[in-house]
Design a protein around this motif. Structure first.
Motif, short mmCIF file in Angstrom:
data_model
loop_
_atom_site.label_atom_id
_atom_site.label_comp_id
_atom_site.label_asym_id
_atom_site.label_seq_id
_atom_site.Cartn_x
_atom_site.Cartn_y
_atom_site.Cartn_z
N LEU A 91 49.66 33.60 37.26
CA LEU A 91 48.31 34.14 37.43
C LEU A 91 47.86 34.05 38.88
O LEU A 91 47.29 35.00 39.42
N LEU A 92 48.16 32.95 39.54
CA LEU A 92 47.81 32.78 40.94
C LEU A 92 48.51 33.82 41.81
O LEU A 92 47.90 34.42 42.70
N VAL A 93 49.77 34.08 41.55
CA VAL A 93 50.52 35.09 42.30
C VAL A 93 49.91 36.47 42.09
O VAL A 93 49.74 37.24 43.03
N LEU A 94 49.52 36.81 40.86
CA LEU A 94 48.89 38.10 40.58
C LEU A 94 47.55 38.24 41.30
O LEU A 94 47.24 39.30 41.84
N VAL A 95 46.77 37.17 41.32
CA VAL A 95 45.47 37.21 42.02
C VAL A 95 45.69 37.43 43.51
O VAL A 95 45.00 38.23 44.14
N ILE A 96 46.66 36.74 44.08
CA ILE A 96 46.95 36.90 45.51
C ILE A 96 47.43 38.32 45.81
O ILE A 96 47.00 38.93 46.79
N LEU A 97 48.29 38.87 44.98
CA LEU A 97 48.77 40.24 45.19
C LEU A 97 47.63 41.25 45.08
O LEU A 97 47.52 42.17 45.88
N PHE A 98 46.74 41.05 44.10
CA PHE A 98 45.60 41.96 43.94
C PHE A 98 44.68 41.87 45.15
O PHE A 98 44.26 42.87 45.70
N ALA A 99 44.38 40.65 45.56
CA ALA A 99 43.46 40.45 46.69
C ALA A 99 44.03 41.04 47.97
O ALA A 99 43.31 41.62 48.78
N SER A 100 45.34 40.88 48.18
CA SER A 100 45.94 41.38 49.42
C SER A 100 46.01 42.90 49.43
O SER A 100 46.08 43.51 50.49
N SER A 101 45.98 43.54 48.27
CA SER A 101 46.05 45.00 48.23
C SER A 101 44.68 45.65 48.15
O SER A 101 44.57 46.86 48.29
N HIS A 102 43.64 44.89 47.94
CA HIS A 102 42.31 45.46 47.78
C HIS A 102 41.53 45.34 49.10
O HIS A 102 41.26 44.25 49.58
N GLU A 103 41.16 46.48 49.67
CA GLU A 103 40.56 46.54 51.00
C GLU A 103 39.25 45.76 51.09
O GLU A 103 38.99 45.09 52.08
N THR A 104 38.40 45.83 50.07
CA THR A 104 37.11 45.13 50.11
C THR A 104 37.31 43.62 50.14
O THR A 104 36.64 42.91 50.89
N LEU A 105 38.25 43.13 49.36
CA LEU A 105 38.51 41.69 49.35
C LEU A 105 39.13 41.24 50.67
O LEU A 105 38.79 40.19 51.20
N ARG A 106 40.03 42.06 51.23
CA ARG A 106 40.62 41.71 52.53
C ARG A 106 39.56 41.66 53.61
O ARG A 106 39.56 40.78 54.46
N SER A 107 38.64 42.63 53.57
CA SER A 107 37.56 42.66 54.56
C SER A 107 36.68 41.42 54.43
O SER A 107 36.33 40.79 55.44
N ALA A 108 36.31 41.06 53.22
CA ALA A 108 35.46 39.88 53.01
C ALA A 108 36.19 38.61 53.44
O ALA A 108 35.59 37.72 54.06
N TRP A 109 37.47 38.52 53.13
CA TRP A 109 38.26 37.34 53.54
C TRP A 109 38.26 37.21 55.06
O TRP A 109 38.09 36.12 55.61
N PHE A 110 38.46 38.32 55.75
CA PHE A 110 38.47 38.28 57.21
C PHE A 110 37.10 37.87 57.75
O PHE A 110 37.00 36.99 58.59
N ARG A 111 36.03 38.52 57.26
CA ARG A 111 34.69 38.26 57.79
C ARG A 111 34.22 36.83 57.57
O ARG A 111 33.59 36.25 58.43
N PHE A 112 34.51 36.27 56.39
CA PHE A 112 33.92 34.97 56.05
C PHE A 112 34.86 33.79 56.21
O PHE A 112 34.40 32.65 56.25
N VAL A 113 36.16 34.02 56.33
CA VAL A 113 37.10 32.91 56.47
C VAL A 113 37.82 32.96 57.81
O VAL A 113 37.78 32.01 58.59
N ARG A 114 38.48 34.07 58.11
CA ARG A 114 39.30 34.16 59.32
C ARG A 114 38.48 34.33 60.60
O ARG A 114 38.77 33.74 61.63
N LEU A 115 37.46 35.20 60.54
CA LEU A 115 36.69 35.52 61.74
C LEU A 115 35.98 34.33 62.36
O LEU A 115 36.05 34.15 63.58
N PRO A 116 35.30 33.48 61.58
CA PRO A 116 34.66 32.32 62.22
C PRO A 116 35.64 31.43 62.98
O PRO A 116 35.32 30.92 64.06
N ALA A 117 36.85 31.27 62.45
CA ALA A 117 37.86 30.46 63.15
C ALA A 117 38.30 31.14 64.45
O ALA A 117 38.44 30.48 65.49
N LEU A 118 38.49 32.47 64.42
CA LEU A 118 38.87 33.21 65.63
C LEU A 118 37.79 33.10 66.71
O LEU A 118 38.10 32.94 67.89
N VAL A 119 36.55 33.18 66.28
CA VAL A 119 35.42 33.11 67.21
C VAL A 119 35.39 31.74 67.89
O VAL A 119 35.21 31.63 69.10
#
Length: 195
Positions: free
Chosen positions: A11-39
């Motif tokens: 189930l975890l693998v399926l959730v990760i695959l879905f999230a990585s292929s869905h543009e809205t989830l990727r965008s949210a992940w970048f904005r709220f998790v990755r971007l603050p660290a980059l900044v």
């Protein structure tokens, strides 16, 4: 005991695959998790739209009159700082559109566009904005923000491949799709000649 974890792992693998292929989830992940660290790592400034905030806004004000505190219409996130000793700006837009599938109700879709821009001169647009006393190219990136905002107007290509644009004192890559760490730094490296 180990057999009890196999369905959970699947189930975890399926959730990760879905999230990585869905543009809205990727965008949210970048904005709220990755971007603050980059900044934090790069000493940049950041703005991002929170889920409860509207994407829409008025038209952009006149040329050269936009401060960093202004919320650019449809901006999902923005970064502003320096990279390779040059002022840089990155933005992701989220434009709501309607998509019709069959004869049902229209489906709301968010079209995403990203633009990464680098100032190549201390006087972009041939100093059209008339910054008094000039500004150093390696100085405060906020003084270049009005130039960046004027540059990003109408840079929403229909191509997932980055398109390069060059103008007086500015150069950028823009593409259809969300901003990501990999695409941001690839564009910055190519635009500054450090890659």
């Amino acid at each position: 005991m180990i057999f009890e974890f196999i369905p959970l792992l699947a189930l975890l693998v399926l959730v990760i695959l879905f999230a990585s292929s869905h543009e809205t989830l990727r965008s949210a992940w970048f904005r709220f998790v990755r971007l603050p660290a980059l900044v934090r790592e790069n000493g940049w400034l950041m703005k991002r739209r929170m889920p409860w905030q509207s994407r829409e806004g008025g038209e952009l004000p006149g040329s050269g009159s936009v401060p960093w505190t202004y919320a650019v219409p449809y901006a999902e996130c923005e970064v502003l700082g320096t990279y390779a000793h040059r002022p840089v700006h990155g933005i992701e837009f989220g434009i709501p559109t309607k998509s019709y599938i069959g004869e049902g109700k229209p489906n709301r879709v968010i079209d995403r566009y990203s633009v990464v821009t680098v100032a190549t001169s201390a006087q972009p647009f041939d100093d059209f904005h008339g910054v008094p006393g000039g500004r150093p190219i390696s100085g405060n990136p906020e003084s270049f923000y009005p130039d960046f905002v004027d540059w990003i107007r109408d840079r929403m290509p229909n191509s997932a491949e980055p398109l390069k644009d060059e103008g007086p004192g500015l150069v950028s890559y823009s593409w259809r799709g969300p901003l990501s760490k990999r695409r941001l730094f690839r564009a910055l490296d190519e635009l500054t000649g450090t890659g």
